[in-house]
Design a protein around this motif. Structure first.
Motif, PDB file in Angstrom:
ATOM      1  N   UNK A   9      25.747   6.046  23.396  1.00  0.00           N
ATOM      2  CA  UNK A   9      24.521   6.570  22.792  1.00  0.00           C
ATOM      3  C   UNK A   9      23.404   5.546  22.645  1.00  0.00           C
ATOM      4  N   UNK A  10      23.756   4.308  22.290  1.00  0.00           N
ATOM      5  CA  UNK A  10      22.739   3.269  22.068  1.00  0.00           C
ATOM      6  C   UNK A  10      23.081   2.035  22.907  1.00  0.00           C
ATOM      7  N   UNK A  11      22.622   2.037  24.149  1.00  0.00           N
ATOM      8  CA  UNK A  11      22.972   0.950  25.066  1.00  0.00           C
ATOM      9  C   UNK A  11      22.431  -0.388  24.579  1.00  0.00           C
ATOM     10  N   UNK A  12      21.176  -0.399  24.136  1.00  0.00           N
ATOM     11  CA  UNK A  12      20.543  -1.658  23.737  1.00  0.00           C
ATOM     12  C   UNK A  12      21.242  -2.304  22.548  1.00  0.00           C
ATOM     13  N   UNK A  13      21.916  -1.501  21.746  1.00  0.00           N
ATOM     14  CA  UNK A  13      22.566  -2.024  20.538  1.00  0.00           C
ATOM     15  C   UNK A  13      24.085  -2.092  20.679  1.00  0.00           C
ATOM     16  N   UNK A  24      31.555   7.183  18.958  1.00  0.00           N
ATOM     17  CA  UNK A  24      31.719   7.634  20.335  1.00  0.00           C
ATOM     18  C   UNK A  24      32.944   6.977  20.977  1.00  0.00           C
ATOM     19  N   UNK A  25      33.079   5.668  20.794  1.00  0.00           N
ATOM     20  CA  UNK A  25      34.179   4.935  21.422  1.00  0.00           C
ATOM     21  C   UNK A  25      35.530   5.302  20.827  1.00  0.00           C
ATOM     22  N   UNK A  26      35.589   5.499  19.511  1.00  0.00           N
ATOM     23  CA  UNK A  26      36.873   5.762  18.859  1.00  0.00           C
ATOM     24  C   UNK A  26      37.314   7.211  19.002  1.00  0.00           C
ATOM     25  N   UNK A  44      39.941  -4.860  22.974  1.00  0.00           N
ATOM     26  CA  UNK A  44      39.172  -4.974  24.212  1.00  0.00           C
ATOM     27  C   UNK A  44      38.089  -3.907  24.310  1.00  0.00           C
ATOM     28  N   UNK A  45      38.400  -2.690  23.900  1.00  0.00           N
ATOM     29  CA  UNK A  45      37.409  -1.625  23.990  1.00  0.00           C
ATOM     30  C   UNK A  45      36.259  -1.855  23.020  1.00  0.00           C
ATOM     31  N   UNK A  51      31.892  -1.061  29.231  1.00  0.00           N
ATOM     32  CA  UNK A  51      32.820  -1.079  30.362  1.00  0.00           C
ATOM     33  C   UNK A  51      33.848   0.045  30.265  1.00  0.00           C
ATOM     34  N   UNK A  52      34.439   0.221  29.084  1.00  0.00           N
ATOM     35  CA  UNK A  52      35.442   1.277  28.909  1.00  0.00           C
ATOM     36  C   UNK A  52      34.794   2.655  28.914  1.00  0.00           C
ATOM     37  N   UNK A  53      33.599   2.759  28.376  1.00  0.00           N
ATOM     38  CA  UNK A  53      32.897   4.040  28.399  1.00  0.00           C
ATOM     39  C   UNK A  53      32.569   4.450  29.823  1.00  0.00           C
ATOM     40  N   UNK A  54      32.255   3.492  30.670  1.00  0.00           N
ATOM     41  CA  UNK A  54      32.000   3.816  32.070  1.00  0.00           C
ATOM     42  C   UNK A  54      33.246   4.375  32.758  1.00  0.00           C
TER      43      UNK A  54
END
Length: 231
Positions: A9-13, A24-26, A44-45, A51-54
Motif C-alpha cells: 500500500x505505501x511503497x515509499x514508506x 497487508x504483509x501479515x 525476513x518478510x 520482495x515477498x509481496x512481489x
C-alpha cells in the motif's frame, strides 16, 4: 510484456513499517504464501516486505499467465530481490522459483514455460533476459521493476505495458491493456477521478503536472495522504 503497480500500500514508506503495510504483509502475504513462522518483527518478510509481496502478486498473476482451462503452461517466478523461497510453503500455480539471470535458473528452464521476472533491473537488459530465460511463444512478464532507466512511463524496449499503475504526486497514472492511459486524481477522501485519457502513452511530466495543478486548484494544500490518515 510489462506489469507495474505498487506491491504494498505505501511503497515509499516500506522501510518504516507503516501500520497499513504491516497489516497487508501479515494478514495477506504471509498467510497466503504460507510463510513459516508468519510475519514477525525481524523476520525476513518484515525486512524485505516488498520482495515477498512481489512473490505474492506473482502467484496471483500466474493463473492468468499459464493459460488453458486444463492446466496450461508451467510458470516460473525469477527475482533479483532478497527472498528465501525455502520459507514459502504455498506457491500456488508457480511451478518453479529462482534468481533471475543466474546459470542455475537458466538450466532449470522448461519447455513451454512462462516466466515472471520480478524487478530484473534496467530495461536495457530485458531482451537478454527474455532470450536467456524465455521460451518461444510463451509469455515473458517483467513485473514491478523498481526503477526506470528511461525516467518516464513504462519502457522503450517494446514490452507492452499490459497493466500499469504508477503513483505520482496527488494521484496515479493507469493503463490496462487494451485500454487507454489515464491520469487519475486522488481526492482527500481516497477516491480517484479520471482527469484525462490518452490513446498513446503520455509523458510522465505531462501527467504529473496536470494532476498536481488540478489538485492544488481544488484543494490547495488540503489534499495530503499523511494528514488524511490514509497511510
Amino acid at each position: 510484456m510489462e506489469v507495474q503497480f505498487p506491491p504494498v500500500p505505501n511503497v515509499e514508506e516500506a522501510k518504516f513499517g507503516t501500520p497499513l503495510n504491516q497489516k497487508f504483509a501479515s494478514s495477506l502475504v504471509a498467510r497466503d504464501l504460507g510463510i513459516k513462522g508468519g510475519y514477525k518483527p525481524g523476520s525476513n518478510i518484515s525486512r524485505n516486505i516488498i520482495a515477498y509481496s512481489n512473490i505474492y502478486w506473482a502467484k496471483k498473476l500466474a493463473g492468468a499467465v499459464k493459460g488453458g482451462a486444463l492446466g496450461g503452461k508451467p510458470v516460473a517466478v525469477l527475482t533479483a530481490e532478497q527472498v528465501s523461497f525455502d520459507e514459502i510453503k504455498n506457491m500456488g500455480d508457480l511451478s518453479r522459483s529462482g534468481k533471475v539471470n543466474t546459470e542455475k535458473a537458466r538450466k532449470e528452464g522448461r519447455n513451454n514455460e512462462a516466466v515472471i521476472a520480478v524487478n530484473p533491473g534496467g530495461e536495457e537488459t530485458w531482451d537478454r533476459l527474455a532470450s536467456a530465460h524465455g521460451q518461444p511463444n510463451c509469455p515473458f512478464v517483467v513485473m514491478n521493476n523498481a526503477y526506470s532507466t528511461s525516467y518516464d512511463l513504462g519502457n522503450r524496449k517494446g514490452f507492452e505495458e499490459v497493466y500499469y499503475l504508477k503513483r505520482i504526486s496527488k494521484g496515479f497514472v493507469f493503463r490496462a491493456f487494451p485500454g487507454n492511459w489515464e491520469a487519475l486524481l486522488e481526492k482527500p477522501d481516497g477516491t480517484v477521478e479520471v482527469l484525462k485519457t490518452y490513446k498513446t502513452k503520455p509523458k510522465l511530466r505531462e501527467v504529473s503536472e496536470l494532476v498536481r495543478e488540478e489538485s492544488f486548484k481544488r484543494y490547495a494544500i488540503g489534499n495530503d495522504r499523511w494528514m488524511s490518515g490514509r497511510m
